[in-house]
Design a protein around this motif. Structure first.
Motif, PDB file in Angstrom:
ATOM      1  N   SER A 100       0.828  -1.210   0.000  1.00 10.47           N
ATOM      2  CA  SER A 100       0.000   0.000   0.000  1.00 10.47           C
ATOM      3  C   SER A 100       0.861   1.259   0.000  1.00 10.47           C
ATOM      4  N   ILE A 101       2.029   1.209   0.658  1.00  7.97           N
ATOM      5  CA  ILE A 101       2.933   2.372   0.622  1.00  7.97           C
ATOM      6  C   ILE A 101       3.434   2.604  -0.817  1.00  7.97           C
ATOM      7  N   LEU A 102       3.782   1.535  -1.507  1.00 10.25           N
ATOM      8  CA  LEU A 102       4.261   1.676  -2.893  1.00 10.25           C
ATOM      9  C   LEU A 102       3.164   2.210  -3.808  1.00 10.25           C
ATOM     10  N   ALA A 103       1.939   1.677  -3.632  1.00  8.34           N
ATOM     11  CA  ALA A 103       0.822   2.122  -4.477  1.00  8.34           C
ATOM     12  C   ALA A 103       0.565   3.611  -4.267  1.00  8.34           C
ATOM     13  N   ARG A 104       0.638   4.034  -3.005  1.00  6.52           N
ATOM     14  CA  ARG A 104       0.430   5.461  -2.724  1.00  6.52           C
ATOM     15  C   ARG A 104       1.528   6.312  -3.348  1.00  6.52           C
ATOM     16  N   ALA A 105       2.783   5.849  -3.210  1.00  7.42           N
ATOM     17  CA  ALA A 105       3.905   6.627  -3.748  1.00  7.42           C
ATOM     18  C   ALA A 105       3.841   6.712  -5.266  1.00  7.42           C
ATOM     19  N   ALA A 106       3.349   5.647  -5.901  1.00 10.35           N
ATOM     20  CA  ALA A 106       3.323   5.616  -7.371  1.00 10.35           C
ATOM     21  C   ALA A 106       2.017   6.162  -7.932  1.00 10.35           C
ATOM     22  N   GLY A 107       1.020   6.338  -7.059  1.00 12.22           N
ATOM     23  CA  GLY A 107      -0.282   6.802  -7.525  1.00 12.22           C
ATOM     24  C   GLY A 107      -0.994   5.740  -8.356  1.00 12.22           C
ATOM     25  N   THR A 108      -0.848   4.480  -7.980  1.00 10.23           N
ATOM     26  CA  THR A 108      -1.503   3.395  -8.713  1.00 10.23           C
ATOM     27  C   THR A 108      -2.606   2.780  -7.854  1.00 10.23           C
ATOM     28  N   GLU A 109      -3.470   1.995  -8.506  1.00 11.95           N
ATOM     29  CA  GLU A 109      -4.590   1.405  -7.774  1.00 11.95           C
ATOM     30  C   GLU A 109      -4.148   0.215  -6.917  1.00 11.95           C
ATOM     31  N   LEU A 110      -3.058  -0.442  -7.327  1.00 12.64           N
ATOM     32  CA  LEU A 110      -2.611  -1.654  -6.625  1.00 12.64           C
ATOM     33  C   LEU A 110      -1.099  -1.627  -6.413  1.00 12.64           C
ATOM     34  N   GLY A 111      -0.677  -2.378  -5.399  1.00 13.66           N
ATOM     35  CA  GLY A 111       0.753  -2.589  -5.200  1.00 13.66           C
ATOM     36  C   GLY A 111       1.033  -4.073  -5.135  1.00 13.66           C
TER      37      GLY A 111
ATOM     38  N   MET B 159       3.733  -0.205 -13.359  1.00 13.33           N
ATOM     39  CA  MET B 159       3.520  -1.220 -14.394  1.00 13.33           C
ATOM     40  C   MET B 159       2.086  -1.169 -14.887  1.00 13.33           C
ATOM     41  N   ARG B 160       1.944  -1.168 -16.232  1.00 16.17           N
ATOM     42  CA  ARG B 160       0.611  -1.303 -16.827  1.00 16.17           C
ATOM     43  C   ARG B 160       0.507  -2.746 -17.276  1.00 16.17           C
ATOM     44  N   ILE B 161      -0.496  -3.448 -16.774  1.00 20.49           N
ATOM     45  CA  ILE B 161      -0.541  -4.893 -17.002  1.00 20.49           C
ATOM     46  C   ILE B 161      -1.986  -5.349 -17.210  1.00 20.49           C
ATOM     47  N   LYS B 162      -2.178  -6.279 -18.146  1.00 20.78           N
ATOM     48  CA  LYS B 162      -3.517  -6.819 -18.392  1.00 20.78           C
ATOM     49  C   LYS B 162      -3.916  -7.711 -17.231  1.00 20.78           C
ATOM     50  N   GLY B 163      -5.214  -7.714 -16.928  1.00 22.58           N
ATOM     51  CA  GLY B 163      -5.719  -8.533 -15.826  1.00 22.58           C
ATOM     52  C   GLY B 163      -5.273  -9.979 -15.898  1.00 22.58           C
TER      53      GLY B 163
ATOM     54  N   LEU C 290      -0.148  -0.873 -11.665  1.00 22.97           N
ATOM     55  CA  LEU C 290       0.409  -1.554 -10.507  1.00 22.97           C
ATOM     56  C   LEU C 290       1.715  -0.875 -10.092  1.00 22.97           C
ATOM     57  N   ALA C 291       1.932  -0.798  -8.768  1.00 20.86           N
ATOM     58  CA  ALA C 291       3.242  -0.351  -8.262  1.00 20.86           C
ATOM     59  C   ALA C 291       3.978  -1.590  -7.774  1.00 20.86           C
ATOM     60  N   THR C 292       5.239  -1.719  -8.171  1.00 13.67           N
ATOM     61  CA  THR C 292       6.000  -2.869  -7.690  1.00 13.67           C
ATOM     62  C   THR C 292       7.478  -2.507  -7.594  1.00 13.67           C
ATOM     63  N   ASN C 293       8.300  -3.492  -7.275  1.00 18.67           N
ATOM     64  CA  ASN C 293       9.739  -3.199  -7.182  1.00 18.67           C
ATOM     65  C   ASN C 293      10.452  -3.637  -8.464  1.00 18.67           C
TER      66      ASN C 293
ATOM     67  N   ASP D 229      10.357   2.647 -14.739  1.00 17.53           N
ATOM     68  CA  ASP D 229      11.126   2.680 -13.498  1.00 17.53           C
ATOM     69  C   ASP D 229      11.247   4.132 -13.049  1.00 17.53           C
ATOM     70  N   THR D 230      10.758   4.431 -11.833  1.00 22.46           N
ATOM     71  CA  THR D 230      10.818   5.805 -11.329  1.00 22.46           C
ATOM     72  C   THR D 230      12.225   6.183 -10.900  1.00 22.46           C
ATOM     73  N   GLY D 231      13.089   5.188 -10.704  1.00 23.78           N
ATOM     74  CA  GLY D 231      14.440   5.460 -10.212  1.00 23.78           C
ATOM     75  C   GLY D 231      14.483   5.769  -8.723  1.00 23.78           C
ATOM     76  N   LEU D 232      13.310   5.814  -8.090  1.00 23.28           N
ATOM     77  CA  LEU D 232      13.274   6.121  -6.643  1.00 23.28           C
ATOM     78  C   LEU D 232      13.536   4.844  -5.855  1.00 23.28           C
ATOM     79  N   LEU D 233      14.438   4.930  -4.896  1.00 24.48           N
ATOM     80  CA  LEU D 233      14.742   3.757  -4.076  1.00 24.48           C
ATOM     81  C   LEU D 233      13.566   3.436  -3.162  1.00 24.48           C
ATOM     82  N   ILE D 234      13.142   2.194  -3.187  1.00 24.44           N
ATOM     83  CA  ILE D 234      12.029   1.768  -2.338  1.00 24.44           C
ATOM     84  C   ILE D 234      12.352   1.993  -0.867  1.00 24.44           C
ATOM     85  N   ARG D 235      13.593   1.722  -0.520  1.00 24.69           N
ATOM     86  CA  ARG D 235      14.036   1.937   0.866  1.00 24.69           C
ATOM     87  C   ARG D 235      13.789   3.392   1.297  1.00 24.69           C
ATOM     88  N   ASP D 236      14.137   4.347   0.430  1.00 16.65           N
ATOM     89  CA  ASP D 236      13.940   5.762   0.772  1.00 16.65           C
ATOM     90  C   ASP D 236      12.452   6.077   0.901  1.00 16.65           C
TER      91      ASP D 236
END
Ligand SMILES: [Zn+2]
Length: 444
Positions: free
Chosen positions: A326-337, A371-375, A403-406, A425-432
């Motif tokens: 959920s943190i990744l989805a929020r950071a990426a502005g996506t519906e799912l993580g 990521m844009r991905i088919k169901g 989708l937001a993922t690593n 790839d946003t280039g943003l470190l997930i850790r940060d």
């Protein structure tokens, strides 16, 4: 760097006298072992740290004549000191711990296969692999096996990593590698090694279940020292005449095995017994190793031993999964993580949360990917994690999802789905992202 005598032995050129079974009747072989240490050189509440393991091994060597100290791979990747310096401090510390033989696990490829050459330069003991090949077709370790004279006992050690290794590391920097089947390699290696040794050990980074299966099939192996599945094997599992051991992970335990032969017929089977020593029961830290650990840790502690929040309860890795998603989805502005559970490398204990703890959860330096991905493809992707703690929304196979993922998941999905998906790839470190989010909002 380990020196040429091992090479000569591995090439079959050294003249090692085969001592015969009498030696094992008079004197036992003591095997001390670790696996999946993952950079945990520092002592914590749960982990022994390098200095206490080293002190215990020293004490065991003082009390026993024939001792061999082995590591079954994945020595690096798991702590900030490993991540920030690309694994190098871990091998430098291992040099002071007195290992005799090590192994390339899948995580030794985390900084690209070329880095392995650097590890081999740094480390005093041989890093084995009998089944990991570079793009030129050459084996990537120091040798496929070694034969050592351990105070009169001739010991063969073969090294193998899981054939699935590429699933577990980033394809970037690891292009063109091949991994042979462990069973095939054993079939070809054992006939030439077995007659020359009193004890044959397989150092395996393959996973406990598969190691049990190899034991059943290759009864010419006396002991399998395992790894990769992080299994806590309290006592070696005896499969016919082969014992299969594994010492959990991160230095929570040190494995100890005794091998001897009952007096009588030289062909009598070996007697193998073993146990795991708990971190808290190990000897007091070796001061030399402790100093080196402090030196390396001092380079990272200002950055990582900083409180960022606190938690009123413990969180297991499985409980952290939906939180990270959920943190990744929020950071990426996506519906799912989506966050793979194997990529969550530590849990969180009640009390203060420090940046170090987030580094330990995500030591790989992965970045946030949209990521844009088919169901229909998303269903395949999510099926990789069948036992989820939390419910997954039902996926419409005909819809498209954001989708937001690593970057680890994304790079493997790129290979699997090709043009069917689109990744940025946003280039943003997930850790940060995790540190900033938890600092501001806690684990909510
Ligand atoms: Zn592994």
């Amino acid at each position: 760097m380990f020196r040429s005598s091992y090479f000569l032995v591995a090439l079959g050129l050294a003249l090692i006298s085969v001592t015969g079974s009498d030696t094992l009747q008079a004197q036992e072989l003591v095997i001390v072992h670790t696996n999946d240490f993952h950079g945990h050189i520092q002592e914590t509440k749960k982990y022994a740290g390098a200095a206490r393991i080293a002190a215990e091994v020293k004490a065991i060597r003082q009390q026993n004549e024939s001792v061999i100290f082995l590591d079954a791979g994945d020595a690096i990747s798991g702590t900030p000191v490993s991540s920030m310096f690309e694994g190098e401090p871990i091998f430098e510390v291992m040099n002071t711990m007195g290992y005799d033989v090590g192994l390339l696990g899948n995580h030794e490829f985390d900084h690209g296969y070329r880095k392995i050459e650097r590890f081999r330069d740094l480390v005093d003991h041989p890093l084995l692999t009998a089944n990991a090949y570079g793009p030129d077709g050459a084996l990537l370790g120091d040798a496929p096996y070694v034969i050592l004279d351990v105070a009169g006992i001739s010991v063969g050690v073969i090294g193998l990593v899981t054939q699935d290794a590429p699933i577990h590391f980033s394809p970037v920097g690891n292009e063109g590698l091949t991994f042979a089947s462990p069973a095939e390699r054993l079939t070809s290696l054992i006939p030439s090694i077995r007659p020359r040794v009193d004890v044959l050990i397989l150092l395996a980074h393959i996973g406990h279940e598969e190691e049990l299966a190899l034991a059943e099939r290759f009864q010419a192996i006396d002991v399998i020292i395992g790894g990769h599945s992080h299994t806590l094997v309290e006592q070696p599992v005896q499969v016919g005449r082969t014992a299969v051991a594994q010492a959990h992970h991160y230095g929570t335990h040190l494995g100890l095995i005794r091998v001897n032969r009952a007096p009588g017929a030289p062909s009598a089977p070996l007697q193998i017994s073993g146990k795991l020593l708990k971190a808290k029961d190990l000897a007091d830290p070796d001061p030399l190793v402790e100093n080196l650990v402090s030196l390396f840790e001092s380079k990272v502690e200002d950055e990582v031993d900083v409180k960022i929040s606190e938690t009123a309860r413990d969180y297991s890795k499985i409980e952290l999964q939906p939180i990270l998603e959920s943190i990744l989805a929020r950071a990426a502005g996506t519906e799912l993580g989506f966050y793979n559970r194997r990529g969550i490398r530590d849990d969180l204990s009640v009390g203060p949360i420090t940046a170090r703890m987030i580094w330990n959860i995500e030591p790989f330096g992965n970045t946030l990917v949209r990521m844009r991905i088919k169901g229909k493809d998303l269903i395949v992707l999510l099926a990789q994690e069948p036992e989820r703690h939390h419910s997954v929304p039902s996926i419409d196979p005909d819809r498209e999802y954001h989708l937001a993922t690593n970057s680890y998941i994304a790079s493997h999905a790129d290979l699997a789905f090709g043009d069917d998906i689109e990744t940025v790839d946003t280039g943003l470190l997930i850790r940060d992202i995790l540190i900033q989010h938890i600092k501001a909002n806690g684990l909510e």
